[in-house]
Design a protein around this motif. Sequence first.
Motif, PDB file in Angstrom:
ATOM      1  N   MET A   1       0.831  -1.208   0.000  1.00  0.00           N
ATOM      2  CA  MET A   1       0.000   0.000   0.000  1.00  0.00           C
ATOM      3  C   MET A   1       0.868   1.261   0.000  1.00  0.00           C
ATOM      4  N   LEU A   2       1.939   1.254   0.808  1.00  0.00           N
ATOM      5  CA  LEU A   2       2.822   2.416   0.861  1.00  0.00           C
ATOM      6  C   LEU A   2       3.492   2.652  -0.490  1.00  0.00           C
ATOM      7  N   GLN A   3       3.940   1.578  -1.115  1.00  0.00           N
ATOM      8  CA  GLN A   3       4.586   1.704  -2.422  1.00  0.00           C
ATOM      9  C   GLN A   3       3.619   2.285  -3.450  1.00  0.00           C
ATOM     10  N   GLN A   4       2.382   1.819  -3.417  1.00  0.00           N
ATOM     11  CA  GLN A   4       1.373   2.324  -4.349  1.00  0.00           C
ATOM     12  C   GLN A   4       1.111   3.809  -4.118  1.00  0.00           C
ATOM     13  N   PHE A   5       0.998   4.187  -2.845  1.00  0.00           N
ATOM     14  CA  PHE A   5       0.769   5.593  -2.525  1.00  0.00           C
ATOM     15  C   PHE A   5       1.919   6.466  -3.013  1.00  0.00           C
ATOM     16  N   LEU A   6       3.148   5.994  -2.812  1.00  0.00           N
ATOM     17  CA  LEU A   6       4.311   6.766  -3.246  1.00  0.00           C
ATOM     18  C   LEU A   6       4.332   6.928  -4.762  1.00  0.00           C
ATOM     19  N   LEU A   7       3.903   5.903  -5.477  1.00  0.00           N
ATOM     20  CA  LEU A   7       3.851   5.992  -6.933  1.00  0.00           C
ATOM     21  C   LEU A   7       2.804   7.009  -7.379  1.00  0.00           C
ATOM     22  N   VAL A   8       1.628   6.946  -6.755  1.00  0.00           N
ATOM     23  CA  VAL A   8       0.555   7.881  -7.109  1.00  0.00           C
ATOM     24  C   VAL A   8       0.947   9.305  -6.751  1.00  0.00           C
ATOM     25  N   ALA A   9       1.443   9.485  -5.516  1.00  0.00           N
ATOM     26  CA  ALA A   9       1.833  10.822  -5.070  1.00  0.00           C
ATOM     27  C   ALA A   9       2.979  11.367  -5.905  1.00  0.00           C
ATOM     28  N   GLY A  10       3.938  10.513  -6.249  1.00  0.00           N
ATOM     29  CA  GLY A  10       5.075  10.961  -7.051  1.00  0.00           C
ATOM     30  C   GLY A  10       4.664  11.370  -8.447  1.00  0.00           C
ATOM     31  N   ALA A  11       3.801  10.576  -9.090  1.00  0.00           N
ATOM     32  CA  ALA A  11       3.333  10.918 -10.434  1.00  0.00           C
ATOM     33  C   ALA A  11       2.565  12.229 -10.424  1.00  0.00           C
ATOM     34  N   HIS A  12       1.733  12.403  -9.404  1.00  0.00           N
ATOM     35  CA  HIS A  12       0.941  13.629  -9.302  1.00  0.00           C
ATOM     36  C   HIS A  12       1.830  14.840  -9.077  1.00  0.00           C
ATOM     37  N   PHE A  13       2.829  14.712  -8.213  1.00  0.00           N
ATOM     38  CA  PHE A  13       3.696  15.850  -7.923  1.00  0.00           C
ATOM     39  C   PHE A  13       4.555  16.207  -9.127  1.00  0.00           C
ATOM     40  N   LEU A  14       5.011  15.215  -9.859  1.00  0.00           N
ATOM     41  CA  LEU A  14       5.789  15.489 -11.066  1.00  0.00           C
ATOM     42  C   LEU A  14       4.930  16.228 -12.093  1.00  0.00           C
ATOM     43  N   ALA A  15       3.647  15.881 -12.162  1.00  0.00           N
ATOM     44  CA  ALA A  15       2.744  16.587 -13.070  1.00  0.00           C
ATOM     45  C   ALA A  15       2.588  18.042 -12.633  1.00  0.00           C
ATOM     46  N   LEU A  16       2.551  18.289 -11.320  1.00  0.00           N
ATOM     47  CA  LEU A  16       2.449  19.658 -10.816  1.00  0.00           C
ATOM     48  C   LEU A  16       3.693  20.473 -11.145  1.00  0.00           C
ATOM     49  N   LEU A  17       4.847  19.820 -11.159  1.00  0.00           N
ATOM     50  CA  LEU A  17       6.096  20.534 -11.408  1.00  0.00           C
ATOM     51  C   LEU A  17       6.200  21.035 -12.848  1.00  0.00           C
ATOM     52  N   SER A  18       5.419  20.453 -13.736  1.00  0.00           N
ATOM     53  CA  SER A  18       5.452  20.872 -15.141  1.00  0.00           C
ATOM     54  C   SER A  18       4.700  22.193 -15.284  1.00  0.00           C
ATOM     55  N   PRO A  19       5.392  23.296 -15.619  1.00  0.00           N
ATOM     56  CA  PRO A  19       4.719  24.603 -15.708  1.00  0.00           C
ATOM     57  C   PRO A  19       3.642  24.601 -16.787  1.00  0.00           C
ATOM     58  N   GLY A  20       2.473  25.060 -16.429  1.00  0.00           N
ATOM     59  CA  GLY A  20       1.358  25.155 -17.362  1.00  0.00           C
ATOM     60  C   GLY A  20       0.617  26.459 -17.157  1.00  0.00           C
ATOM     61  N   PRO A  21      -0.570  26.596 -17.742  1.00  0.00           N
ATOM     62  CA  PRO A  21      -1.317  27.847 -17.607  1.00  0.00           C
ATOM     63  C   PRO A  21      -1.663  28.195 -16.163  1.00  0.00           C
ATOM     64  N   ASP A  22      -1.936  27.175 -15.341  1.00  0.00           N
ATOM     65  CA  ASP A  22      -2.253  27.446 -13.932  1.00  0.00           C
ATOM     66  C   ASP A  22      -1.083  28.124 -13.227  1.00  0.00           C
ATOM     67  N   PHE A  23       0.123  27.591 -13.456  1.00  0.00           N
ATOM     68  CA  PHE A  23       1.319  28.128 -12.815  1.00  0.00           C
ATOM     69  C   PHE A  23       1.528  29.591 -13.190  1.00  0.00           C
ATOM     70  N   PHE A  24       1.438  29.886 -14.482  1.00  0.00           N
ATOM     71  CA  PHE A  24       1.706  31.251 -14.925  1.00  0.00           C
ATOM     72  C   PHE A  24       0.577  32.209 -14.546  1.00  0.00           C
ATOM     73  N   LEU A  25      -0.650  31.698 -14.462  1.00  0.00           N
ATOM     74  CA  LEU A  25      -1.755  32.539 -13.985  1.00  0.00           C
ATOM     75  C   LEU A  25      -1.504  32.958 -12.536  1.00  0.00           C
TER      76      LEU A  25
END
Length: 206
Positions: A1-25
């Motif tokens: 369960m912990l490994q799965q959570f880390l994978l989900v959280a990591g993928a989501h955070f990496l997506a947040l790190l990608s600058p997009g319209p939300d970031f620049f707004l």
Amino acid sequence: MLQQFLLVAGAHFLALLSPGPDFFLILRYAIAQGRAQAALACIGITLANALYILLAWWGLMALNSQATLFLSLQWAGCGFLLYMGWQFIRHAGRRPLLGETDTARSAPVGALLAGLGSGLLNPKNGLFYASLFAVLASQGVGWTVQGLYGLWMTLVVLGWDLLVVWLASQPALMRRFGQQLVHIERLAGIMLVLLALAVIASLRPV
């Protein structure tokens, strides 16, 4: 369960790190309107992400990725990205990062709606959550666990966006950032246009 959570959280955070319209707004609101207005834009963006998470959690988007409403949002989002990209390229570097904030502040509801619109019309958001929850469902992850993942991701979106607001209020950091602003904004504009074209290509029938 912990490994799965880390994978989900990591993928989501990496997506947040990608600058997009939300970031620049958020960045522009923080620079031009101040922390309070930028924070309201953050809340709007978070609400948009929460809506997409709820839809994906309930399986509506994962099971109906070709539904008319979903496709309409994607096409509208592509138009939004093209507009945002052109605006960044056209106005690159015209507003100094360390200048005074605008004296004519927009109404609080305006910042909230701007964030909500940006989040809803960002094709990356809908596609990411639909794909992620489809994978979770295919792996037999329970409905309750998926809901907890969704709550975590919603809180992380808000926390990350508020961190961007705080960073934008640091003069030393903004001074360094401002030295390369014109290049950064042009690059951001090109990235947004390319993202829109890529999504359009994926939406076109084969």
